[in-house]
Scaffold this active site. Structure first.
Site, mmCIF file in Angstrom:
data_model
loop_
_atom_site.group_PDB
_atom_site.id
_atom_site.type_symbol
_atom_site.label_atom_id
_atom_site.label_comp_id
_atom_site.label_asym_id
_atom_site.label_seq_id
_atom_site.Cartn_x
_atom_site.Cartn_y
_atom_site.Cartn_z
ATOM 1 N N TYR A 108 -52.841 7.244 25.178
ATOM 2 C CA TYR A 108 -53.914 7.678 24.355
ATOM 3 C C TYR A 108 -54.323 6.994 23.298
ATOM 4 C CZ TYR A 108 -57.888 10.088 21.989
ATOM 5 O OH TYR A 108 -58.952 10.575 21.259
ATOM 6 N N GLU A 196 -62.132 5.046 20.705
ATOM 7 C CA GLU A 196 -61.144 5.551 21.571
ATOM 8 C C GLU A 196 -60.841 4.652 22.577
ATOM 9 O OE1 GLU A 196 -61.183 10.096 22.975
ATOM 10 O OE2 GLU A 196 -62.299 9.159 24.397
#
Ligand code: GDP
Ligand code: MN
Length: 388
Positions: A108, A196
């Site tokens: 992530y 993101e």
């Protein structure tokens, strides 16, 4: 403003952030043709302004054009509800087809503006993929946060500090550093508040490959990001929020509750929330008209609030500082008459011309209850909601 994944990919490619080959289609036949042309296994993903698509059934690994076409047929025109949308979900109009990447590890990675640090920070975790929210909740120690130097960006030693923790092998560190640097350039140049990449993967050859991407652009940068704002997809936004935005109002819809709340400023919004819950009710929504409101804004705010079918009572809690209470009152009365709103309206209003404002409200013959203070507003709300 949110961008779609396919738009985010295009934007980032201008900053040398490269995703696996992909193409967008908006009909089952188009999707079929794309997959046929790609001539490999693919991933087909609904393009909506929400993450959590995988879990909601909006991401499918397909081996054949037929399989992809079938999936497209099921998805296009449908509303999808994810963990991140409201209960009505958002409409699917386009699908993105990408070449399938073989994954050996999911990471992530995001860059956000950190409100405490008041600048960009990078958030990373070795546990990327679809369960990142759960990881953040249950094992926060697995989430790494690194502060960017506002002038120099991320320094090489900071990257070296985290690559171990992220499980990135030595030979891939250079690629990782380049990716982060490019993302940071993109973040600054596009006035993003969020970029993101989840998942950022290591493929079977230990290449660093971004597979998904979400970008949020600061609404206040519209004047200098005209090209990006042309990508806005209003159909993905809550229609009421869009209407509010067009009038420079801030509208927040909540999932439960039956009290429509008209406020100005976050402080009054919080107090209104307390008052509402104290009376045993719950806000259905909030409409913040801001400090310098005028009659037209109040009227539009009223229309937006009462168009929410869940609203059974209105709580108007305003401080007339720059705005004038008599104009606010006129706006409320005109909009209530125009929308034939007959349900109870509780008004707590202080400030400039408030006496005149109350007079206008009292003479309006609407179902209006004037509160002397917030405690009184809670009592009034309790009594109207108990049908007294
Ligand atoms: P999200 O659920 O909205 O975040 O959508 P993503 O684009 O992140 O896709 C969800 C999940 O599908 C990812 O976490 C991956 O596990 C999987 N996925 C996406 N693209 C690929 C791919 O190219 N190869 C493989 N093996 N899995 C993928
Ligand atoms: Mn994702």
């Amino acid at each position: 403003m949110n961008l779609h994944e396919y738009q985010s990919r295009d934007l980032l490619s201008q900053y040398n952030v490269n995703f696996p080959k992909g193409e967008v289609g908006s009909s089952p036949d188009e999707i079929y043709e794309i997959v046929k042309r790609f001539n490999c296994e693919v991933v087909v993903k609904v393009q909506i302004h929400s993450g959590g698509r995988g879990k909601a059934g909006g991401v499918k690994l397909c081996k054949t054009p037929e399989e992809a076409k079938f999936f497209a047929d099921e998805m296009i025109g449908k509303r999808i509800v994810t963990d991140q949308t409201d209960s009505e979900g958002v409409i699917v109009e386009k699908l993105l087809v990408t070449e399938l990447t073989n994954i050996s590890k999911e990471i992530y990675l995001s860059i956000i503006i950190d409100p405490d640090f008041e600048g960009p920070v990078m958030i990373a975790s070795s546990e990327g993929g679809m369960d990142i929210e759960k990881i953040a909740e249950e094992s926060p120690e697995k989430i790494i946060k690194i502060i960017f130097d506002p002038v120099l960006g991320l320094k090489p030693y900071q990257v070296r500090q985290i690559t171990d923790k992220l499980g990135i092998p030595k030979k891939s560190i250079g690629q990782f550093y380049n990716l982060v640097s490019n993302l940071y350039k993109a973040f600054l140049s596009t006035d993003s508040t969020l970029i993101e990449i989840n998942p950022l993967v290591l493929d079977e050859q230990e290449n660093i490959v971004p597979l998904d991407c979400k970008i949020n652009i600061d609404d206040d940068s519209q004047f200098r990001q005209k090209n990006i704002f042309e990508l806005r997809d209003k159909k993905q936004e809550n229609p009421m929020e869009t209407r509010a935005k067009d009038f420079d109002l801030a509208y927040v819809k909540l999932d439960k509750g039956n009290v429509g709340c008209l406020v100005n400023g976050a402080g009054l919004a919080m107090a209104t929330m307390d008052v509402t819950t104290k009376s045993g009710c719950f806000p259905a929504n909030f409409l913040d008209v801001g400090g310098s409101t005028d009659k037209d804004k109040i009227k539009e705010a009223f229309r937006i609030l009462v168009s929410d079918k869940k609203v059974e009572y209105l709580l108007i809690n305003l401080f007339a500082g720059i705005a004038r209470a008599d104009l606010i009152a006129e706006g409320v009365v005109e909009a209530a008459k125009e929308t034939s709103f007959s349900l109870p309206i509780i008004v707590c209003m202080r400030g400039t011309n408030s006496d005149l404002g109350f007079k206008i409200l009292n003479e309006s013959e609407l179902n209006i209850h004037i509160a002397q203070n917030l405690g009184h507003a809670a009592e009034l709300l309790t009594s109207v909601s108990n049908g007294k």
